[in-house]
Enzyme design. Structure first.
Site, PDB file in Angstrom:
ATOM      1  CB  THR A  35      -0.913  -0.077   1.304  1.00 53.65           C
ATOM      2  OG1 THR A  35      -0.154  -0.103   2.269  1.00 53.65           O
ATOM      3  CG2 THR A  35      -2.016  -1.148   1.273  1.00 53.65           C
ATOM      4  CG  ASP A  51       6.361  -9.568   2.905  1.00 53.02           C
ATOM      5  OD1 ASP A  51       5.302  -9.182   2.368  1.00 53.02           O
ATOM      6  OD2 ASP A  51       6.272  -9.950   4.108  1.00 53.02           O
ATOM      7  CE1 TYR A 141      -4.895  -2.434  11.541  1.00 50.89           C
ATOM      8  CE2 TYR A 141      -6.373  -1.021  12.841  1.00 50.89           C
ATOM      9  CZ  TYR A 141      -5.307  -1.213  12.292  1.00 50.89           C
ATOM     10  OH  TYR A 141      -4.157  -0.176  12.248  1.00 50.89           O
ATOM     11  CE  LYS A 145      -1.061  -2.364  14.603  1.00 48.51           C
ATOM     12  NZ  LYS A 145       0.020  -2.471  13.631  1.00 48.51           N
TER      13      LYS A 145
HETATM   14  N1  LIG Z   1      -3.124   5.640  10.122  1.00 49.11           N
HETATM   15  C1  LIG Z   1      -3.725   5.641  11.180  1.00 49.11           C
HETATM   16  O1  LIG Z   1      -4.381   6.368  11.872  1.00 49.11           O
HETATM   17  C2  LIG Z   1      -3.222   4.530  12.130  1.00 49.11           C
HETATM   18  C3  LIG Z   1      -4.038   4.352  13.641  1.00 49.11           C
HETATM   19  C4  LIG Z   1      -3.464   3.438  14.472  1.00 49.11           C
HETATM   20  C5  LIG Z   1      -2.218   2.675  13.891  1.00 49.11           C
HETATM   21  N2  LIG Z   1      -1.609   2.793  12.673  1.00 49.11           N
HETATM   22  C6  LIG Z   1      -0.740   1.845  12.538  1.00 49.11           C
HETATM   23  O2  LIG Z   1       0.350   2.518  11.774  1.00 49.11           O
HETATM   24  C7  LIG Z   1       0.902   1.609  11.008  1.00 49.11           C
HETATM   25  C8  LIG Z   1       1.061   2.461   9.525  1.00 49.11           C
HETATM   26  O3  LIG Z   1      -0.267   2.587   9.114  1.00 49.11           O
HETATM   27  P1  LIG Z   1      -0.746   3.423   7.859  1.00 49.11           P
HETATM   28  O4  LIG Z   1      -1.990   4.240   7.962  1.00 49.11           O
HETATM   29  O5  LIG Z   1       0.590   4.389   7.846  1.00 49.11           O
HETATM   30  O6  LIG Z   1      -0.649   2.536   6.831  1.00 49.11           O
HETATM   31  P2  LIG Z   1      -0.083   2.460   5.471  1.00 49.11           P
HETATM   32  O7  LIG Z   1      -0.687   1.226   4.691  1.00 49.11           O
HETATM   33  O8  LIG Z   1       0.135   3.378   4.650  1.00 49.11           O
HETATM   34  O9  LIG Z   1       1.300   1.798   5.799  1.00 49.11           O
HETATM   35  C9  LIG Z   1       1.566   0.484   5.984  1.00 49.11           C
HETATM   36  C10 LIG Z   1       2.835   0.041   5.422  1.00 49.11           C
HETATM   37  O10 LIG Z   1       3.370  -0.993   5.523  1.00 49.11           O
HETATM   38  C11 LIG Z   1       3.697  -1.736   4.164  1.00 49.11           C
HETATM   39  N3  LIG Z   1       3.599  -3.195   4.307  1.00 49.11           N
HETATM   40  C12 LIG Z   1       2.375  -3.786   4.685  1.00 49.11           C
HETATM   41  N4  LIG Z   1       2.534  -5.008   4.623  1.00 49.11           N
HETATM   42  C13 LIG Z   1       4.033  -5.236   4.705  1.00 49.11           C
HETATM   43  C14 LIG Z   1       4.871  -6.369   4.705  1.00 49.11           C
HETATM   44  N5  LIG Z   1       4.356  -7.639   4.771  1.00 49.11           N
HETATM   45  N6  LIG Z   1       6.028  -6.334   4.515  1.00 49.11           N
HETATM   46  C15 LIG Z   1       6.577  -5.022   4.303  1.00 49.11           C
HETATM   47  N7  LIG Z   1       5.840  -3.826   4.134  1.00 49.11           N
HETATM   48  C16 LIG Z   1       4.701  -4.101   4.174  1.00 49.11           C
HETATM   49  C17 LIG Z   1       2.747  -1.003   3.127  1.00 49.11           C
HETATM   50  O11 LIG Z   1       3.345  -0.872   1.844  1.00 49.11           O
HETATM   51  C18 LIG Z   1       2.855   0.374   3.659  1.00 49.11           C
HETATM   52  O12 LIG Z   1       3.765   0.998   3.125  1.00 49.11           O
HETATM   53  C19 LIG Z   1       0.221   0.305  11.045  1.00 49.11           C
HETATM   54  O13 LIG Z   1       0.848  -0.596  11.996  1.00 49.11           O
HETATM   55  C20 LIG Z   1      -1.235   0.865  11.544  1.00 49.11           C
HETATM   56  O14 LIG Z   1      -1.720  -0.361  12.184  1.00 49.11           O
HETATM   57  C21 LIG Z   1      -2.198   3.643  11.914  1.00 49.11           C
END
Ligand SMILES: NC(=O)c1ccc[n+]([C@@H]2O[C@H](COP(=O)([O-])OP(=O)(O)OC[C@H]3O[C@@H](n4cnc5c(N)ncnc54)[C@H](O)[C@@H]3O)[C@@H](O)[C@H]2O)c1
Length: 305
Positions: A35, A51, A141, A145
């Protein structure tokens, strides 16, 4: 310090990588670009396109020998997790267990783990929700987490791994794609810039804890030196309603298209915000960007795209 950020080509991870670079650290990123986007990863960071489950990820740990690992890589959509809970489990739980094991095996000084304040607690029994609130997730989800947190804590007990766990509220800001946890800001802003009507679920008076992404990134910088073996809520401590979000974004975009009110989303929690006094006390962290300012910055970045 040498810091490895997993998911550093994603929304929150790339801002975190930016903040580490700005603080003078060396940054490596592991991201499979599922993503995330190559263009989100800061140019001054080293991007290892792989990955977290791959053998290649282990090689990165061996070659880079990071002092700190910041784990943001995840399947980050509640909706996607509900459609495919097993895949969510593999990436978020299996992936976190693997990263924690690699940290323990490669003598990493600390693992900083991005968890989700908006989903691990489930329906709140009190507000604001403090870290002592029971964790009763209502989605695969949220459960994944929370399970990730338990693995991080397990490796701390069994291998002495130091950690900081952050439970974020709904982050918003530049580079957010419209399907994430706080996608409403990105969706509304994009709609308004195209003069398309926005759909507000229910009466729009539901309130959640929205915080600007640079405030989230700053917490990750503070965790380099503070917050050993602790869990912190990272939010604003108050709720912003969907109607307020709509208004702030209309002000920022200058769009005047009226909203369309749709049916309420089934199962949606009406009010949710986090008590962040522990982060304030231990880390000296508090949010600095107001929702209105964050909305303006988000809209400006979308205009530049
Ligand atoms: N955005 C929010 O409001 C929010 C809130 C709470 C927690 N989080 C946590 O923060 C983190 C980032 O979220 P985000 O919103 O930036 O999402 P996002 O999808 O933009 O970022 C996730 C990233 O992880 C990479 N990724 C996914 N699976 C992978 C794998 N198997 N190997 C290597 N890379 C992988 C994706 O390519 C992406 O760059 C996540 O752990 C999410 O659970 C986000």
């Amino acid at each position: 310090m040498r810091i490895l950020v997993t998911g550093g080509a994603g929304f929150v991870g790339s801002h975190t990588a930016d903040a580490y670079l700005a603080a003078g650290h060396e940054v490596h990123i592991i991201d499979n670009l599922s993503t995330g986007r190559r263009t989100h990863a800061p140019v001054d960071a080293v991007l290892h396109e792989t990955d977290i489950h791959a053998v290649e990820a282990e090689r990165v740990f061996r070659d880079v020998r990071p002092d700190i690992v910041n784990h943001h890589a995840a399947q980050a959509s509640v909706k996607v997790s509900s459609g495919d809970p097993v895949r969510d489990l593999e990436i978020n739980v299996g992936g976190t267990a693997r990263i924690a094991r690699l940290c323990a095996e490669h003598d990493v000084g600390k693992l900083i783990y991005a968890s989700s304040g908006g989903t691990v607690y489930g329906d709140p029994t009190w507000l604001p929700v403090s870290e002592q609130h029971p964790c009763v997730p209502m989605s695969p989800y949220g459960l994944s987490k929370y399970s990730g947190e338990l693995y991080v804590e397990l490796f701390s007990r069994t291998h002495g791994l130091d950690f900081t766990i952050f439970r974020y509220g709904n982050a918003f800001g530049p580079r957010q794609d419209p399907y994430g946890e706080a996608g409403v800001v990105a969706i509304f802003a994009a709609n308004m810039l195209a003069h398309r009507p926005c759909t507000i679920d229910g009466d729009g008076e539901q309130r959640k804890d929205y915080l600007y992404v640079s405030d989230v990134a700053r917490a990750n910088v503070l965790a380099l030196d503070h917050g050993s073996r602790q869990i912190y809520n990272i939010g604003t401590g108050h709720g912003t309603s969907v109607n307020e979000i709509f208004q702030a974004l209309q002000d920022a975009t200058g769009d005047g298209t009226p909203p369309v009110y749709g049916p309420p989303r089934p199962g949606d929690v009406r009010n949710f915000w986090l008590d962040c006094s522990r982060a304030r006390q231990d880390l000296g962290w508090k949010p600095e960007v107001t929702f209105e300012e964050g909305a303006r910055r988000t809209v400006s970045s979308l205009r530049l795209r």
